[in-house]
Design a protein around this motif. Structure first.
Motif, short mmCIF file in Angstrom:
data_model
loop_
_atom_site.label_atom_id
_atom_site.label_comp_id
_atom_site.label_asym_id
_atom_site.label_seq_id
_atom_site.Cartn_x
_atom_site.Cartn_y
_atom_site.Cartn_z
N PHE A 20 23.62 93.05 2.73
CA PHE A 20 23.63 94.45 2.29
C PHE A 20 24.11 94.59 0.85
CE2 PHE A 20 24.16 94.48 6.91
CZ PHE A 20 23.14 95.35 7.28
N ASP A 21 23.99 93.51 0.06
CA ASP A 21 24.40 93.56 -1.35
C ASP A 21 23.64 94.62 -2.14
OD1 ASP A 21 26.29 91.61 -1.05
OD2 ASP A 21 25.26 90.07 -2.21
N ASP A 25 28.03 100.06 -4.49
CA ASP A 25 29.43 99.83 -4.12
C ASP A 25 30.06 101.05 -3.46
OD1 ASP A 25 29.27 97.29 -5.12
OD2 ASP A 25 30.31 97.73 -6.99
N LYS A 26 29.90 102.21 -4.05
CA LYS A 26 30.56 103.40 -3.52
C LYS A 26 30.14 103.68 -2.09
CE LYS A 26 31.24 108.36 -4.37
NZ LYS A 26 30.93 109.49 -5.28
N LEU A 27 28.86 103.62 -1.82
CA LEU A 27 28.37 103.87 -0.47
C LEU A 27 28.85 102.80 0.50
CD1 LEU A 27 26.69 105.42 1.57
CD2 LEU A 27 24.65 104.19 0.74
N MET A 28 28.80 101.53 0.07
CA MET A 28 29.22 100.45 0.96
C MET A 28 30.70 100.54 1.29
SD MET A 28 27.92 98.04 2.68
CE MET A 28 28.32 96.57 3.60
N ILE A 29 31.50 100.91 0.30
CA ILE A 29 32.94 101.08 0.54
C ILE A 29 33.18 102.21 1.53
CG2 ILE A 29 35.07 101.90 -0.57
CD1 ILE A 29 34.23 100.21 -3.02
N TYR A 56 40.82 103.33 -6.61
CA TYR A 56 41.24 102.37 -7.65
C TYR A 56 40.19 101.27 -7.82
CZ TYR A 56 45.10 99.52 -9.83
OH TYR A 56 45.92 98.81 -10.65
N LYS A 57 39.67 100.80 -6.69
CA LYS A 57 38.66 99.76 -6.69
C LYS A 57 37.40 100.20 -7.45
CE LYS A 57 38.16 97.99 -2.58
NZ LYS A 57 37.64 97.85 -1.18
N LEU A 58 37.07 101.46 -7.32
CA LEU A 58 35.84 101.98 -7.92
C LEU A 58 36.01 102.45 -9.36
CD1 LEU A 58 34.53 104.06 -4.88
CD2 LEU A 58 33.31 102.15 -5.97
N TYR A 59 37.19 102.96 -9.71
CA TYR A 59 37.28 103.76 -10.93
C TYR A 59 38.30 103.30 -11.97
CZ TYR A 59 34.55 107.02 -8.10
OH TYR A 59 33.57 107.59 -7.33
N TRP A 60 38.99 102.17 -11.76
CA TRP A 60 39.95 101.72 -12.79
C TRP A 60 39.78 100.22 -12.98
CZ3 TRP A 60 44.34 99.16 -14.61
CH2 TRP A 60 44.99 99.76 -15.68
N ALA A 151 32.89 90.81 -0.33
CA ALA A 151 32.77 91.49 0.97
C ALA A 151 33.39 92.88 0.95
CB ALA A 151 33.41 90.63 2.06
N GLY A 152 34.54 93.03 0.29
CA GLY A 152 35.20 94.32 0.21
C GLY A 152 34.81 95.13 -1.01
N ARG A 153 33.85 94.61 -1.79
CA ARG A 153 33.34 95.23 -3.01
C ARG A 153 34.41 95.35 -4.09
NH1 ARG A 153 27.96 97.08 -2.63
NH2 ARG A 153 27.05 95.81 -0.97
N ALA A 154 35.30 94.37 -4.13
CA ALA A 154 36.24 94.27 -5.26
C ALA A 154 35.48 93.62 -6.40
CB ALA A 154 37.45 93.45 -4.87
N TRP A 155 35.27 94.36 -7.47
CA TRP A 155 34.36 93.97 -8.55
C TRP A 155 34.72 92.66 -9.23
CZ3 TRP A 155 36.48 93.85 -13.53
CH2 TRP A 155 37.76 94.42 -13.64
N PHE A 156 36.03 92.36 -9.37
CA PHE A 156 36.42 91.20 -10.16
C PHE A 156 36.31 89.87 -9.42
CE2 PHE A 156 40.51 93.65 -9.31
CZ PHE A 156 40.67 93.14 -8.04
N TYR A 157 36.01 89.89 -8.13
CA TYR A 157 35.84 88.64 -7.40
C TYR A 157 34.43 88.08 -7.55
CZ TYR A 157 40.36 89.32 -5.13
OH TYR A 157 41.69 89.46 -4.89
N GLU A 158 33.64 88.70 -8.40
CA GLU A 158 32.28 88.20 -8.64
C GLU A 158 32.26 87.18 -9.78
OE1 GLU A 158 29.79 91.68 -8.93
OE2 GLU A 158 30.74 92.52 -7.14
N ASN A 159 33.44 86.75 -10.21
CA ASN A 159 33.54 85.68 -11.21
C ASN A 159 33.17 84.33 -10.60
OD1 ASN A 159 34.48 87.60 -12.96
ND2 ASN A 159 36.58 86.88 -13.00
N LYS A 160 33.26 83.29 -11.39
CA LYS A 160 32.96 81.94 -10.91
C LYS A 160 34.13 81.40 -10.09
CE LYS A 160 31.71 77.31 -12.54
NZ LYS A 160 31.43 76.46 -13.71
N HIS A 161 33.83 80.91 -8.89
CA HIS A 161 34.84 80.31 -8.03
C HIS A 161 35.05 78.85 -8.44
CE1 HIS A 161 34.92 83.44 -4.73
NE2 HIS A 161 33.90 83.83 -5.47
#
Length: 304
Positions: A20-21, A25-29, A56-60, A151-161
């Motif tokens: 469901f990617d 983000d807003k709707l999925m959250i 906070y997750k969406l707007y800051w 999974a929780g749509r935290a934007w900064f976890y989309e970096n390189k693991h």
């Protein structure tokens, strides 16, 4: 509804969520919040702590947040704050499993995903001679191959693991195990904390919520095991508060995790969206009580 109890495999849950990617983000959250809590998410006038975390997750968003959630990159942030002595020893960070020279590692160590969370991307090695290298390679390759939305749509976890290896912290002489003190700080002031004891990978831990006088709140989180035996207040507790507040300066909200090992304070990690903001407190009034500590800032997005 707790879909974790319906789908016990974390890997399977993540794969299903990645399907469901394409959902914004807003709707999925909003969908996940309703599924996890049974409530509609109020983003226009949030009052609950869980609601404010999702706002906070969406707007800051700031570059520092991106740095601080990476278990290796955050080390430079901690050093810049003058707290280098709190850092656990790091043996290396790696882009590939094949880059690790196990012969140079001590017998005991801890392997983590630099962007892992919830204790799910950790391998504690107490005897490297007993390691199943095939299994470990499969695990770590799974971490570094993660792509797509968090999974929780935290934007900064989309970096390189990446793979980070750190010193094993021995707590075998403590009946509570390695105690984790998680300070919730708001604009540089610690207001409440979680105390986590008797943690066992794959089996959870015992959990209590305390104020800054080390008095326990009569509240629990419904997804955590209740602490039945409270560890005594650490002798250096006031120092821990000062450190948490120093590391949290500049952020509207951040959770600062610290350990106390025989009087030595060790830095754990920084977390901005505890439980992805999908937790439920019992009694429910504490979602509002903790939410009162969180004064939302003006919207901010460094990408815009």
């Amino acid at each position: 509804m707790n879909y974790k109890s319906l789908i016990r495999s974390r890997d399977l849950r993540i794969k299903l969520l990645h399907a469901f990617d394409w959902i914004p983000d807003k709707l999925m959250i909003q969908i996940q919040y309703f599924i996890r809590t049974g409530r509609k998410l109020n983003l226009k006038n949030p009052k609950r702590f869980s609601e404010k975390l999702n706002w906070y997750k969406l707007y800051w968003r700031t570059p520092e947040m991106k740095q601080c959630v990476d278990k290796y990159d955050v080390r430079e942030f901690v050093k810049a704050k003058g707290c280098e002595d709190l850092l656990n020893e790091c043996y290396g960070v790696y882009d590939r499993f094949e880059d690790i020279d196990f012969a140079k590692l001590p017998n005991r160590f801890v392997i983590k995903d630099t962007l892992g969370g919830g204790g799910s991307s950790v391998v504690i090695v107490k005897d490297k001679n007993q390691l199943d290298m095939t299994k470990l390679k499969h695990q770590t390759e799974g971490w570094i191959s993660i792509k797509g939305k968090n999974a929780g749509r935290a934007w900064f976890y989309e970096n390189k693991h990446r793979i980070i290896i750190e010193k094993f912290i021995d707590s075998s002489d403590n009946i509570y195990g390695l105690i984790d003190y998680k300070f919730f700080c708001f604009n540089g002031k610690a207001k409440f904390m979680y105390v986590i004891t008797e943690r066992k990978l794959g089996a959870g831990a015992k959990f209590g919520i305390f104020d800054m006088n080390y008095l326990r709140y009569p509240v629990r989180r419904n997804d955590e095991r209740v602490m039945t035996d409270e560890p005594p207040r650490p002798s250096n507790f006031d120092d821990m508060i000062k450190i948490a507040e120093k590391l949290s300066e500049g952020f509207p909200e951040v959770r600062v995790d610290l350990y106390d090992v025989k009087g030595k304070i060790i830095f754990g990690e920084l977390t901005f969206f505890d439980g992805s903001g999908y937790m439920k407190f019992e009694p429910d009034e504490y979602d509002f009580k903790f939410g009162d500590f969180f004064v939302l800032p003006p919207k901010r997005d460094y990408n815009s």
